[in-house]
Design an enzyme around this catalytic site. Structure first.
Site, PDB file in Angstrom:
ATOM      1  N   LYS A   1     -93.017 -16.589 -11.911  1.00  0.00           N
ATOM      2  CA  LYS A   1     -92.106 -17.352 -12.776  1.00  0.00           C
ATOM      3  C   LYS A   1     -90.718 -17.573 -12.165  1.00  0.00           C
ATOM      4  CE  LYS A   1     -94.187 -16.428 -17.286  1.00  0.00           C
ATOM      5  NZ  LYS A   1     -93.971 -15.913 -18.646  1.00  0.00           N
TER       6      LYS A   1
ATOM      7  N   GLY B   1     -86.362  -5.513 -26.598  1.00  0.00           N
ATOM      8  CA  GLY B   1     -86.872  -5.940 -25.298  1.00  0.00           C
ATOM      9  C   GLY B   1     -85.851  -6.761 -24.533  1.00  0.00           C
TER      10      GLY B   1
ATOM     11  N   SER C   1    -105.726 -19.066 -22.688  1.00  0.00           N
ATOM     12  CA  SER C   1    -104.847 -20.238 -22.557  1.00  0.00           C
ATOM     13  C   SER C   1    -105.650 -21.471 -22.174  1.00  0.00           C
ATOM     14  CB  SER C   1    -103.764 -19.983 -21.511  1.00  0.00           C
ATOM     15  OG  SER C   1    -102.914 -18.962 -21.964  1.00  0.00           O
TER      16      SER C   1
ATOM     17  N   ASN D   1     -92.043 -21.255 -16.546  1.00  0.00           N
ATOM     18  CA  ASN D   1     -93.466 -20.982 -16.807  1.00  0.00           C
ATOM     19  C   ASN D   1     -94.265 -22.266 -16.900  1.00  0.00           C
ATOM     20  OD1 ASN D   1     -92.652 -21.936 -19.339  1.00  0.00           O
ATOM     21  ND2 ASN D   1     -94.264 -20.767 -20.352  1.00  0.00           N
TER      22      ASN D   1
ATOM     23  N   GLY E   1     -89.026 -10.762 -19.555  1.00  0.00           N
ATOM     24  CA  GLY E   1     -89.120 -12.210 -19.447  1.00  0.00           C
ATOM     25  C   GLY E   1     -89.202 -12.906 -20.795  1.00  0.00           C
TER      26      GLY E   1
END
Ligand code: NDP
Length: 285
Positions: free
Chosen positions: A72, A131, A23, A93, A134
């Site tokens: 978060k 899923g 990132s 986030n 998050g």
């Protein structure tokens, strides 16, 4: 991530993990490409120090920051306000300083949505999403707010799956339902989009199989995966072999970065530069 003011009287000195953080590399690549005199730095913060870290970011005049698990949800207690979708998602986030206030946003789902919108308009579409963690929460809320007709949440844990379906039903206009995983899931023939938002397939578990009956996946369906590493997951390879259009997890990661940089700097950066940097780290597929 932050705007670091090098004229301030404090110069930070801290040990950082040596491995390249994807990132950081991605955002810094955009800053360099656009000659932006900004820095995006990675700081490891323990849960007990989160409040002090946010105070520090404020004190140092940071334009904002990203935060990852486990912060978060907890970070919300330390902010001055929460954006609309982040408030529905119940997680932040990305923070951004607006008029001196630190506001929490959630760019994960928005990043996914931008990838999706490059190929189809989610309005009126029927979506099957594996899923309920998050990433699923963020995506579910954003596609719902974008006008999706129906979201079917398929998850292993009933508690998390039911909670997400209830959240979408209560807080967005979408028709949401939960289906508990029981073997492989048969995708209904009228489904427009299939999304893997579980962690199945993430390196090193690259042969991990999303529990979908591929015989029920047809070429008219768009298949998306949140997994950024490897970009070409087993699910995407199998979907491509069936003639489906696919979206990989790099798009979501790049787009949430583009949105964050826009929040902080006001500048629209070139997503292709960021994607190229990630591909140099994760491979293209
Ligand atoms: P969470 O831990 O919150 O949720 C994980 C989800 O995966 C849960 O629904 C869990 O089911 C499910 N799951 C995990 N293993 C299995 C399994 N073996 N069988 C069935 N279900 C399983 O993680 P996140 O939602 O935060 O992240 C999920 C993935 O999304 C990660 O791999 C992450 O890398 C990726 N991600 C990608 C982003 C991007 O920009 N591309 C951004 C954010 C995340 P259960 O509830 O039953 O435990």
């Amino acid at each position: 991530m932050a705007q670091l003011n090098f004229k301030s009287e404090l110069t930070g000195c801290f040990a950082q993990p040596c491995a390249e953080n994807p990132s950081v590399a991605m955002v810094e690549a955009a800053y360099q490409h656009h000659n932006l005199d900004w820095r995006y730095i990675n700081c490891e913060i323990s849960p007990e120090n989160l409040g002090d870290a946010v105070k520090g970011a404020r004190a140092m005049g940071w334009a904002g920051f990203n935060c990852s698990l486990p912060h978060k949800v907890a970070v919300m207690d330390h902010l001055d306000g929460i954006g609309e979708s982040a408030s529905i998602i119940g997680a932040v986030n990305c923070t951004v300083r607006r008029d001196g206030k630190l506001i929490g946003e959630n760019t994960d789902g928005k990043g996914f949505l931008d990838s999706l919108k490059e190929l189809i308009d989610p309005a009126g579409k029927k979506i099957v999403m594996f899923g309920a963690g998050g990433a699923a929460r963020a995506i579910g809320v954003e596609v719902a707010l974008a006008g999706a007709a129906k979201v079917t949440i398929v998850n292993r844990s009933t508690r998390r799956g039911e909670e997400l379906a209830q959240r979408l039903t209560d807080k967005t206009p979408v028709a949401a339902e939960f289906v508990a995983l029981d073997g492989e899931f048969d995708v209904p023939a009228d489904t427009d989009v299939v999304i893997n938002s579980t962690s199945i397939g993430l390196f090193p578990d690259v042969q991990g199989k999303v529990p979908v009956n591929m015989d029920t996946v047809t070429s008219s369906m768009l298949v998306a995966d949140v997994i950024p590493n490897p970009p070409q997951t087993r699910l995407l390879k199998e979907a491509k072999a069936k003639g489906c259009t696919t979206i990989d997890g790099l798009g979501m990661l790049v787009n949430q970065g583009v949105i964050g940089i826009k929040y902080w700097t006001g500048i629209d950066v070139d997503a292709s530069i960021m994607r190229a940097k990630l591909e140099s780290i994760f491979g293209a597929g």
